[in-house]
Structure formats: C-alpha cells, structure tokens
Design a protein around this motif. Structure first.
Motif, PDB file in Angstrom:
ATOM      1  N   VAL A 156      93.961  46.237  67.051  1.00  0.00           N
ATOM      2  CA  VAL A 156      95.544  46.101  66.990  1.00  0.00           C
ATOM      3  C   VAL A 156      95.967  46.953  68.304  1.00  0.00           C
ATOM      4  CG1 VAL A 156      95.531  45.962  64.308  1.00  0.00           C
ATOM      5  CG2 VAL A 156      95.594  48.402  65.612  1.00  0.00           C
ATOM      6  N   PHE A 157      97.341  46.928  68.281  1.00  0.00           N
ATOM      7  CA  PHE A 157      97.954  47.478  69.525  1.00  0.00           C
ATOM      8  C   PHE A 157      99.462  48.036  69.147  1.00  0.00           C
ATOM      9  CE2 PHE A 157      95.792  43.470  70.308  1.00  0.00           C
ATOM     10  CZ  PHE A 157      94.957  43.741  71.216  1.00  0.00           C
ATOM     11  N   ARG A 158      99.496  49.325  69.706  1.00  0.00           N
ATOM     12  CA  ARG A 158     100.770  50.205  69.381  1.00  0.00           C
ATOM     13  C   ARG A 158     101.057  50.783  70.733  1.00  0.00           C
ATOM     14  NH1 ARG A 158      99.642  52.639  63.363  1.00  0.00           N
ATOM     15  NH2 ARG A 158      99.339  50.650  62.479  1.00  0.00           N
ATOM     16  N   ASN A 159     102.533  50.898  71.230  1.00  0.00           N
ATOM     17  CA  ASN A 159     102.738  51.534  72.393  1.00  0.00           C
ATOM     18  C   ASN A 159     102.962  52.925  72.088  1.00  0.00           C
ATOM     19  OD1 ASN A 159     103.847  51.945  74.793  1.00  0.00           O
ATOM     20  ND2 ASN A 159     105.807  50.953  74.419  1.00  0.00           N
ATOM     21  N   GLU A 160     101.707  53.715  72.202  1.00  0.00           N
ATOM     22  CA  GLU A 160     101.482  55.041  71.961  1.00  0.00           C
ATOM     23  C   GLU A 160     101.185  55.633  73.429  1.00  0.00           C
ATOM     24  OE1 GLU A 160     100.449  56.650  68.771  1.00  0.00           O
ATOM     25  OE2 GLU A 160     100.057  54.956  67.473  1.00  0.00           O
TER      26      GLU A 160
END
Length: 494
Positions: free
Chosen positions: A352-356
């Motif tokens: 999964v991908f998150r703008n962290e």
C-alpha cells in the motif's frame, strides 16, 4: 618479497633491531606495505617480536592536492584575470568549480575589485600575490608541523583529514632463525618416491579456519519468511487469499464505499498519492454508486449519514491505494451479488502507498496484512477470540485492546501486544466490525456482520529480527549484509 625477508633476518641476526619499520623500508628502497606483509608473516611464526607504533597525521584531500599542483582557488582566479579585467561568466567558464571559492577569498584579501557601476566586471587590484594556502599545503605534505590556527583553517575548508598510521619496532622472537625453512603443506608423489618426506617439516593445519562461503541465495526476512509464515497461519485458519494485484484504485472503492466522507483528512493530497494519468475512472457500478451516494448524503439503514453534497468526480479520482481494505470492499460487494449468501473468510498481504515522511519507522510504501470474516451473528467477542488465535500464532500471546475510531468500523479497537525485549506494550494492529452503512448498500443480507483486522507486515518483522530501521528491511537502501547474516526466525518462538 623473499629478498626483503632475507635482508630483515640478516639485519636482526647481526644483532641489530628495527626501531622504525618505515625508516627501514626506506633504507631498503621498498614500499612499507611490502615490508609489513613480511613482518606479519614472520610474527605469526614468532620469528620476530613486534611492537605497534601508532600515530595520527594530517593528510591532504584530493581537492588540496589539486591546489598544491595548480595553486589555491584565489591564486588561480587572480592569474586568470587579464589587465583589462574579465566578466564573472568568462572567469566561471575558465575556472569551473573553484570560481566561487576563489572570488570569496580573493575579495576578502583585497586582491580583486569591480568596475564602478558594473559589478560584473572583475578587476585585479594587485600586481603580485603570495599564495599562502599553497605553501601551507606543501609544508604539511612534506611533514612540517603547522600552527593550530593554520590547521583549524585547513580543516574548516575541508582540505585535510586525519589519518592513523601504524608501523612497527622489531626484534628477534623466541623462534628466530637466520633463514626460514619453507614448510611443506602436502605429501606429493615425488616425496614418496624419493623418501625425503621423512625430513620435511609440515605446516600446521588450522582446523578452525572457515571454508569458502557457499554462493547461494539468502532469505529476505520481509517477503520470504514472515510473509510465508503469516500466509500459512491464515490458511490453517481456513482463510482464502483475495486478489491484490491492483495498486491503482479509484477513490470510490478506496474511500467512498467504506463510508469515508469526501472531506476526510486522509483524502487530502498530503496523505494520498493521486494519479495524473489516468486521473479518473468511469467504470463504477451505477446502482451501487447511487446507494453509496444516498447513504453519504442522507443516511439510511439506521444512520443519519454525513449530510453533505456528495460529488461523483471526487469518487472517480484514481490513486495509489492507501490500504488493502479497498480490496476487501470489492470482495464483499462481489460476495453480496452471489445468491444464496455463503459465509467467507478472506485475507490479503500486499503493498500500500501513503504520502508519509520517510524515517526510521515509516515509508511511503509498505505492506499491509488484512483478514476478515463475513457471517451471520458475528459479535465483538468473536473478533477478540479470532485475534487472540491469530496473534498467538505470531508469538504475541499477551494482547490488550483499546477503543478507537475508524469511519468504516463500529466498534473499533486498536491492538496492543507486550514486547518482552522493549518491556512495554506496543501497538501491532487495528480492528473492528464493518458498519451497516457500508455493508447493507452492497446487498448483503440483514444479520450478516463482518469482523476485520489489519497490521503492518514490516513492524512484526522488525521486532522478530531485531531491526531498528525500516529502510534496512525494505526499499532502495536495504542492507544486504544484514539479510545474509540474519539467522532464520521462526514465528511463534520468542
């Protein structure tokens, strides 16, 4: 090397000692590294005794060596300026990387100036200069001692670095011989034929020596051992794997179908990677979409909804999925269309991908583990029981649960496990029961509940392998030596 050894042994046999191996190497006309190899070989057989002499010295960097050869940046700049002056662009093209350094120092020394009203034309203000920097570097290179002020200035300009030098003082050892006899390592056919094997001295075998490393593949902790073990736990509990090959999702399946409002902070570009091309999808189930829109705007199924103007263009936006729950949503919708209804257990393990912001414990892409059970009459007690079975198989038998909030589950619980190494409770996952506002618009029968939980794959892997930086485990900065040296870790045994 044989000549060096012979000279050294002859020198020691004549009653001499070697107080400084560097000076002795110079007297022989050989490199100190060559002499050092002989010394270590003789020392291993106690033919010579050695005393280490250690000294830290300042050595020139590659940049400084260039200044010794061609002059300091400020001297190069002054030399490049013709009598009529030159523009900054011309000087920059001629000098390259030393231009900016040279300009700053030459101006400080008042060696250069500018034409009045034209700050771009650089003029020489002196006929001759003394290149102090070049002289200082040459003096240091030749072994002269410089003042602390000069050393500090050279350090500040990163032109010198400290280097540790090791050389040796030598004298005869307890097994000294004037000439070393070559030790045999094997008995050959010639030795047996001639019979001289009886007079040979054989080199001792080192039975503690390591063999050549075997060229094999190594187990990647994240994707091979832990992922496979967790997958086996799910299969043993009767779960079926969900298809997770869609990294790109629409906001509809990732957020809206989960009863997550369109104003939710997680849907902001600061938290989510939205796609530019293709920016949107038109392939959404129309009947279901209308039901989701209705429950968001006006509620239903016992809910008041959110009471806002739901926008289709927001739901159509494409993104990199922020959780594998988007896959769960699709699977539950598909299950709702199958008649008659049959209970199911699903799991998934994928990226999964998150703008962290990336740091020791966070990456912009990571792996999520998710499990769910869809059946009649499920309760919070069932969820707690399944979680205890699942986490005990991971070696996490001490669990605590804390109430939490998720837009798509009610009740919701954070899961904590006691970590023996850290001696404290750490969060290991999230869980809950999917809301009716999410399930009933799909077409699932009344009385059917869904219990679900999720956790990061990286966190338990880091705990079980003793890894304190997630970037050593996954991503472009993986430490392959760490992967090679880590022993196999069996889950459930802590």
């Amino acid at each position: 090397m044989a000549d060096v050894e012979a000279c050294l042994l002859a020198h020691l046999n004549s009653g001499g000692e070697v107080p400084d191996s560097r000076s002795y190497a110079s007297s022989l006309g050989v490199n100190h590294d060559e002499l050092e190899a002989v010394i270590k070989s003789l020392s291993a057989f106690r033919i010579v005794d050695t005393t280490d002499i250690t000294k830290e010295t300042w050595v020139l960097t590659d940049e400084a060596k260039g200044y010794v050869a061609g002059g300091s940046p400020e001297a190069q700049l002054v030399a490049a300026i013709p009598p009529e002056g030159a523009s900054k662009d011309v000087l920059r093209e001629k000098l390259g990387s030393v231009f900016d350094i040279g300009m700053k120092t030459a101006a400080k020394n008042k060696w250069i100036g500018f034409e009045k009203g034209n700050k771009d034309l650089v003029l020489r203000k002196v006929d001759t200069i003394k290149d102090d920097l070049q002289e200082q570097l040459k003096s240091l290179e030749s072994g002269e001692v410089l003042s602390d002020k000069v050393i500090d200035d050279l350090k500040r300009r990163k032109l010198i670095t400290k280097e540790k030098s090791i050389w040796y003082a030598l004298k005869k050892g307890p097994q000294f011989v004037a000439k070393r006899k070559k030790l045999a390592t094997d008995v050959t056919q010639e030795h047996l034929r001639s019979g001289d094997w009886k007079d040979l001295e054989f080199k001792d075998y080192n039975f503690g020596a390591q063999g050549q490393p075997i060229a094999i593949g190594y187990v990647q902790p994240l994707l091979e051992v832990v992922r496979e073990e967790i997958q086996n736990i799910f299969l043993q509990m009767g779960f079926t794997e969900m298809p997770t090959n869609n990294y790109v999702e629409s906001s509809f399946w990732n957020f809206d179908a989960l009863f997550q409002p369109q104003q939710h902070p997680a849907r902001d570009s600061h938290d989510t990677f939205f796609l530019e091309a293709p920016a949107a999808t038109k392939q959404l189930p129309e009947d279901y979409l209308e039901k989701v829109k209705e429950v968001h705007q006006r509620g239903g199924y016992g809910s008041k909804g959110y009471g806002y103007d739901w926008k289709r263009d927001e739901a159509e936006k494409n993104l990199l999925r922020t959780h594998t729950t988007a896959v769960s949503t699709r699977m539950l919708y598909k299950l709702a269309q199958e008649k008659p209804f049959a209970p199911k257990r699903y799991y998934s393990i994928d990226r999964v991908f998150r703008n962290e912001a990336v740091d020791r414990t966070h990456l912009a892409e990571f792996h999520q583990i998710e499990g769910l059970i869809c059946d009649y009459g499920l309760t919070l007690g069932d969820l707690i029981g399944v979680l205890e079975d699942f986490f005990s198989s991971l070696g996490m038998s001490k669990l605590r649960f804390k109430p939490a909030y998720n837009p798509y589950t009610e009740p919701s619980m954070e899961i904590f496990s006691y970590h023996e190494g850290l001696k404290k409770w750490v969060e290991v996952g999230n869980s809950g029961m999917f809301r009716p506002e999410m399930l009933l618009p799909m077409g699932l029968p009344e009385g059917v509940n869904v219990i679900a939980w999720g956790l990061s794959l990286e966190r338990p892997t880091m705990i079980l392998y003793g890894i304190d930086n997630i970037r050593d485990l996954f991503g472009p900065k993986v430490d392959f030596n760490l992967i090679k040296s880590n022993p196999l870790c069996r889950l459930g045994l802590q």
